[in-house]
Design an enzyme around this catalytic site. Structure first.
Site, PDB file in Angstrom:
ATOM      1  N   HIS A   1       1.168  -1.186   0.296  1.00 23.33           N
ATOM      2  CA  HIS A   1      -0.300  -0.042   0.036  1.00 23.33           C
ATOM      3  C   HIS A   1       0.786   0.727   0.031  1.00 23.33           C
ATOM      4  O   HIS A   1       2.289   1.081   0.022  1.00 23.33           O
ATOM      5  CB  HIS A   1      -0.969   0.026   1.046  1.00 23.33           C
ATOM      6  CG  HIS A   1      -0.460   0.022   2.663  1.00 23.33           C
ATOM      7  ND1 HIS A   1       1.131   0.850   2.719  1.00 23.33           N
ATOM      8  CD2 HIS A   1      -0.570  -1.292   3.119  1.00 23.33           C
ATOM      9  CE1 HIS A   1       0.818   0.361   4.268  1.00 23.33           C
ATOM     10  NE2 HIS A   1       0.513  -0.735   4.400  1.00 23.33           N
TER      11      HIS A   1
ATOM     12  N   HIS B   1       3.902   1.584   2.346  1.00 23.69           N
ATOM     13  CA  HIS B   1       5.437   0.828   2.192  1.00 23.69           C
ATOM     14  C   HIS B   1       6.122   1.571   0.514  1.00 23.69           C
ATOM     15  O   HIS B   1       7.137   2.041   1.057  1.00 23.69           O
ATOM     16  CB  HIS B   1       5.118  -0.436   1.388  1.00 23.69           C
ATOM     17  CG  HIS B   1       4.041  -0.981   2.089  1.00 23.69           C
ATOM     18  ND1 HIS B   1       3.090  -1.951   1.920  1.00 23.69           N
ATOM     19  CD2 HIS B   1       4.261  -1.500   3.573  1.00 23.69           C
ATOM     20  CE1 HIS B   1       2.022  -2.332   3.240  1.00 23.69           C
ATOM     21  NE2 HIS B   1       3.102  -2.756   4.071  1.00 23.69           N
TER      22      HIS B   1
ATOM     23  N   CYS C   1       2.830 -11.792  19.064  1.00 25.09           N
ATOM     24  CA  CYS C   1       1.604 -11.308  18.023  1.00 25.09           C
ATOM     25  C   CYS C   1       1.971 -11.399  17.000  1.00 25.09           C
ATOM     26  O   CYS C   1       2.974 -11.231  16.497  1.00 25.09           O
ATOM     27  CB  CYS C   1       1.839  -9.868  18.201  1.00 25.09           C
ATOM     28  SG  CYS C   1       0.500  -9.415  16.169  1.00 25.09           S
TER      29      CYS C   1
ATOM     30  N   CYS D   1       3.035  -8.614  14.290  1.00 25.75           N
ATOM     31  CA  CYS D   1       4.006  -7.963  14.948  1.00 25.75           C
ATOM     32  C   CYS D   1       4.971  -8.952  14.440  1.00 25.75           C
ATOM     33  O   CYS D   1       5.837  -8.651  14.028  1.00 25.75           O
ATOM     34  CB  CYS D   1       3.744  -7.379  15.767  1.00 25.75           C
ATOM     35  SG  CYS D   1       2.741  -5.962  15.643  1.00 25.75           S
TER      36      CYS D   1
ATOM     37  N   CYS E   1      -3.535  -7.325  20.496  1.00 23.73           N
ATOM     38  CA  CYS E   1      -2.338  -6.207  20.635  1.00 23.73           C
ATOM     39  C   CYS E   1      -2.676  -4.888  19.517  1.00 23.73           C
ATOM     40  O   CYS E   1      -3.729  -4.857  19.229  1.00 23.73           O
ATOM     41  CB  CYS E   1      -1.619  -7.249  19.113  1.00 23.73           C
ATOM     42  SG  CYS E   1      -0.652  -5.989  18.337  1.00 23.73           S
TER      43      CYS E   1
ATOM     44  N   HIS F   1      -2.689  -4.215  15.564  1.00 19.55           N
ATOM     45  CA  HIS F   1      -2.746  -5.345  15.425  1.00 19.55           C
ATOM     46  C   HIS F   1      -5.029  -5.253  15.520  1.00 19.55           C
ATOM     47  O   HIS F   1      -5.352  -5.982  14.803  1.00 19.55           O
ATOM     48  CB  HIS F   1      -2.633  -6.254  14.789  1.00 19.55           C
ATOM     49  CG  HIS F   1      -1.295  -6.789  14.196  1.00 19.55           C
ATOM     50  ND1 HIS F   1       0.117  -6.764  14.630  1.00 19.55           N
ATOM     51  CD2 HIS F   1      -0.653  -6.339  12.496  1.00 19.55           C
ATOM     52  CE1 HIS F   1       0.417  -6.208  13.016  1.00 19.55           C
ATOM     53  NE2 HIS F   1       0.585  -6.078  12.277  1.00 19.55           N
TER      54      HIS F   1
ATOM     55  N   LYS G   1      -2.757   4.443  11.597  1.00 18.97           N
ATOM     56  CA  LYS G   1      -1.267   3.889  10.515  1.00 18.97           C
ATOM     57  C   LYS G   1      -2.325   3.396   9.386  1.00 18.97           C
ATOM     58  O   LYS G   1      -3.106   2.412   9.698  1.00 18.97           O
ATOM     59  CB  LYS G   1      -1.024   3.370  11.528  1.00 18.97           C
ATOM     60  CG  LYS G   1       0.358   2.149  10.860  1.00 18.97           C
ATOM     61  CD  LYS G   1       1.309   1.937  11.323  1.00 18.97           C
ATOM     62  CE  LYS G   1       2.404   1.238  10.584  1.00 18.97           C
ATOM     63  NZ  LYS G   1       2.218  -0.395  10.380  1.00 18.97           N
TER      64      LYS G   1
ATOM     65  N   LYS H   1      -3.140  -2.212   5.960  1.00 17.25           N
ATOM     66  CA  LYS H   1      -4.198  -3.615   5.271  1.00 17.25           C
ATOM     67  C   LYS H   1      -4.987  -4.258   5.951  1.00 17.25           C
ATOM     68  O   LYS H   1      -6.275  -4.809   5.474  1.00 17.25           O
ATOM     69  CB  LYS H   1      -3.394  -4.769   4.052  1.00 17.25           C
ATOM     70  CG  LYS H   1      -2.723  -4.111   3.455  1.00 17.25           C
ATOM     71  CD  LYS H   1      -3.453  -4.440   2.392  1.00 17.25           C
ATOM     72  CE  LYS H   1      -3.946  -3.293   0.598  1.00 17.25           C
ATOM     73  NZ  LYS H   1      -4.424  -3.943  -0.046  1.00 17.25           N
TER      74      LYS H   1
HETATM   75  N1  MSP Z   1       9.382  -7.131   7.263  1.00 13.45           N
HETATM   76  C1  MSP Z   1       9.041  -6.337   8.353  1.00 13.45           C
HETATM   77  C2  MSP Z   1      10.343  -5.361   8.430  1.00 13.45           C
HETATM   78  C3  MSP Z   1      12.100  -5.999   8.550  1.00 13.45           C
HETATM   79  S1  MSP Z   1      12.836  -4.997   8.168  1.00 13.45           S
HETATM   80  C4  MSP Z   1      14.024  -6.053   8.272  1.00 13.45           C
HETATM   81  C5  MSP Z   1       8.154  -5.294   8.433  1.00 13.45           C
HETATM   82  N2  MSP Z   1       6.925  -5.221   6.886  1.00 13.45           N
HETATM   83  S2  MSP Z   1       6.146  -4.742   6.956  1.00 13.45           S
HETATM   84  O1  MSP Z   1       5.847  -5.077   5.112  1.00 13.45           O
HETATM   85  O2  MSP Z   1       5.546  -5.327   7.317  1.00 13.45           O
HETATM   86  O3  MSP Z   1       7.132  -3.259   6.356  1.00 13.45           O
HETATM   87  C6  MSP Z   1       6.922  -2.409   7.549  1.00 13.45           C
HETATM   88  C7  MSP Z   1       7.590  -1.118   6.700  1.00 13.45           C
HETATM   89  O4  MSP Z   1       6.277  -0.355   5.747  1.00 13.45           O
HETATM   90  C8  MSP Z   1       7.108  -0.013   7.759  1.00 13.45           C
HETATM   91  O5  MSP Z   1       8.529   0.012   8.843  1.00 13.45           O
HETATM   92  C9  MSP Z   1       6.858   1.248   7.221  1.00 13.45           C
HETATM   93  O6  MSP Z   1       8.784   2.200   6.716  1.00 13.45           O
HETATM   94  C10 MSP Z   1       5.946   1.064   5.800  1.00 13.45           C
HETATM   95  N3  MSP Z   1       5.302   1.192   6.447  1.00 13.45           N
HETATM   96  C11 MSP Z   1       3.815   0.097   6.798  1.00 13.45           C
HETATM   97  N4  MSP Z   1       2.658   1.249   6.691  1.00 13.45           N
HETATM   98  C12 MSP Z   1       3.155   2.686   7.150  1.00 13.45           C
HETATM   99  C13 MSP Z   1       2.298   3.320   6.954  1.00 13.45           C
HETATM  100  N5  MSP Z   1       0.452   3.629   7.476  1.00 13.45           N
HETATM  101  N6  MSP Z   1       2.822   4.686   6.772  1.00 13.45           N
HETATM  102  C14 MSP Z   1       4.194   4.490   6.319  1.00 13.45           C
HETATM  103  N7  MSP Z   1       4.977   4.057   6.140  1.00 13.45           N
HETATM  104  C15 MSP Z   1       4.383   2.576   6.752  1.00 13.45           C
HETATM  105  O7  MSP Z   1       7.796  -4.843   9.325  1.00 13.45           O
END
Ligand code: MSP
Length: 529
Positions: free
Chosen positions: A20, A23, A129, A132, A155, A158, A305, A308
């Site tokens: 989304h 990311h 969780c 997380c 959590c 979540h 935040k 998905k």
């Molecule tokens: N797989 C772990 C990260 C491992 S790094 C060694 C993870 N992945 S995740 O798919 O959940 O992506 C996390 C990252 O996506 C967040 O740290 C952030 O950079 C980004 N974001 C996810 N949702 C977000 C928002 N709503 N707003 C901004 N960034 C966001 O955690």
């Protein structure tokens, strides 16, 4: 001769679902930063990738009637690699935690820590969780009194129930690194940024660190623990190592020495993993800690935040389909102070797009190019010819604005403040628009006696536009490439030295921009596009 090394990373993303805009936000921030450094002549490397092991991916795959490997392959191919194209990311590498290079590196790293006495066998009992992929303390959970999970502990992130785990695990002696970590934050105040995240991390570590459970036995979707194959490596321990396994850890010492350490761009939600667990792991392995960890803010939808799992995710393609990748990059990096949270709205996006990109920058580019064609046969007047018309204060002000924008933007990017860099560059856009408006080249063109002055104005405005193309290219790679070629400038705009952007001089021939760089978007076309 390669310049200063600069290695930037994004988090590696879970492949349980499609991306989304949250990311994509991390991706474009890291990409703009890397492009800036690349254009400054630094020996730059940008890494991104996917996090594919762990219970979350396993369960998603099973629920979809497939294997985790097949699921990950599909999501990487159809969603995560295409994301990079959708938002214009020029990464140098893409690592998957299922890559052989990564699996081998993780096994070697954990074995070293075990051999050196940093890992011991123990028993873990606690809350977990899966969303997380993290063990939780009681104060990180909430007792819900409504909805599907009424009466259960969920959590806080979540809003889903946690599980009680009781397993024989291997533990990493993280507690042994508490004082070295505190010393790190103390002696390198910019190790964790921004200040708000740094304070949170320091406070967390001051409260005392426990050892970390780093293996699991209840499922097998992970990297086997080399000395005890009944365990797989905990997904975060595995994932963090991507930053070194991707640059030759343990197999290519020259490459590793050239790249490591990295600047990690992550969301603030995972800053703790990067600023506490990760440096402790590296200290245990006697490796250098990261150069910096920057925890940016969240994109919020309805005050929460975007995610998905809470059904608030917006696909990046919904925005780029109407506005284009450049506008996506510009909007999120300009409108949100990097490090703070920001609310997304279609109205704000449309308003900024029309005011700043279509009217402010796009219109300036079209106007100047059209005037050079009309009043100078498409040739940008030479500085010598232009100098004939006495340089007025207004001309000098444009020159100063070009230097100022270049310097201020460079300093802002050094601080990882893309919003400030863009604001500094936009002062030049405004300066140039004011210049064209006040100098009125269309009026000068009517009077042959004003030819020298007209040349000066056309030269000054064109040079300013070229400076803008160079400075904006890390943010707007497609539009600036078009502008560069419309200015008749040689080579690729991404190859121009960004710290000398204001030294650019061209002579054309210029070509019109058709269609314009940023065609206006009507509000109705944008909302929920
Ligand atoms: N797989 C772990 C990260 C491992 S790094 C060694 C993870 N992945 S995740 O798919 O959940 O992506 C996390 C990252 O996506 C967040 O740290 C952030 O950079 C980004 N974001 C996810 N949702 C977000 C928002 N709503 N707003 C901004 N960034 C966001 O955690």
């Amino acid at each position: 001769m390669p310049g200063e090394p600069f290695y930037a990373t994004t988090p590696i993303f879970y492949v349980n679902d499609v991306p989304h805009i949250g990311h994509a936000y991390t991706e474009v921030a890291a990409d703009a930063l890397a492009r800036w450094h690349r254009q400054a002549g630094d020996d730059t490397w940008l890494l991104t990738g996917t996090d594919e092991h762990g219970e979350k991916i396993l369960r998603t795959a099973v629920a979809n009637g497939t294997t985790p490997r097949a699921w990950a392959d599909e999501l990487v191919r159809t969603a995560w690699l295409p994301l990079l194209e959708t938002v214009g990311v020029a990464n140098d590498d893409f690592i998957r935690t299922t890559d052989e290079r990564h699996e081998r590196g993780v096994a070697a790293f954990i074995q070293k820590l075990y051999d050196d006495g940093h890992i011991y066998a123990g028993e873990y009992e606690g809350f977990y969780c899966v969303g997380c992929e993290e063990y939780k303390q009681r104060d990180e959970l909430v007792l819900t009194d409504a909805g599907d999970y009424a009466g259960e502990l969920v959590c806080a992130i979540h809003s889903r129930p946690v599980e009680i785990l009781k397993e024989k695990n291997y533990f990493f002696r993280m507690s042994a690194f508490q004082s070295r970590l505190l010393e790190l934050y103390e002696t390198r105040p910019d190790f964790v940024q921004p200040e708000s995240v740094r304070n949170e991390i320091v406070q967390f570590v001051r409260q005392g660190l426990s050892d970390l459970s780093i293996t699991r036995t209840s499922f097998d979707w992970g990297i086997q623990v080399p000395w005890d194959p009944s365990h797989v490596v905990y997904v975060w321990f595995d994932a963090l190592l991507n930053y070194i396994t991707a640059v030759g850890y343990g197999v290519d010492d020259a490459k590793f020495a050239r790249r490591w350490p990295a600047v990690h761009i992550v969301g603030k939600d995972i800053a703790r993993f990067h600023a506490v667990i990760w440096p402790a792991m590296l200290m245990a392995a006697e490796l250098e800690v990261p150069a910096r960890v920057f925890g940016h803010g969240w994109l919020l939808v309805g005050g929460e935040k975007m995610s998905k799992s809470k059904l608030t995710g917006i696909a990046p393609g919904e925005i780029t389909g109407t506005f284009g990748a450049d506008a996506f990059r510009y909007y999120f990096l300009r409108a949100i102070a990097f490090g703070s949270d920001g609310s997304f709205s279609w109205e704000d996006l449309t308003a900024r797009y029309n005011a700043e990109l279509a009217n402010g920058f796009g219109n300036l580019a079209s106007r100047v190019l059209t005037m050079v064609q009309r009043y100078s046969d498409g040739t940008i007047p030479s500085p010598e010819g232009a100098a004939v018309g006495a340089a007025a204060d207004a001309d000098r002000e444009v020159r100063d604005a070009e230097r100022r924008a270049t310097e201020l933007a460079d300093r802002a990017m050094e601080r990882i403040a893309p919003h400030e860099a863009l604001a500094a560059i936009w002062d030049l856009v405004d300066e140039l628009n004011g210049y064209v408006q006040s100098q009125q080249p269309w009026a000068l063109a009517k009077d042959p006696a004003q030819k020298a002055r007209l040349d000066t104005v056309l030269f000054t405005a064109s040079r300013g536009l070229g400076t803008l193309a160079v400075l904006l290219s890390p943010f707007l790679p497609t539009a600036t490439e078009r502008l560069w070629s419309a200015l008749g400038a040689p080579g690729a705009v991404q190859e121009q030295d960004i710290r000398r952007a204001f030294e650019w001089i061209g002579d054309g021939p210029v070509r019109p921009l058709d269609p314009p760089l940023f065609p206006r978007v009507e509000a109705e076309a944008a909302v929920g596009a």
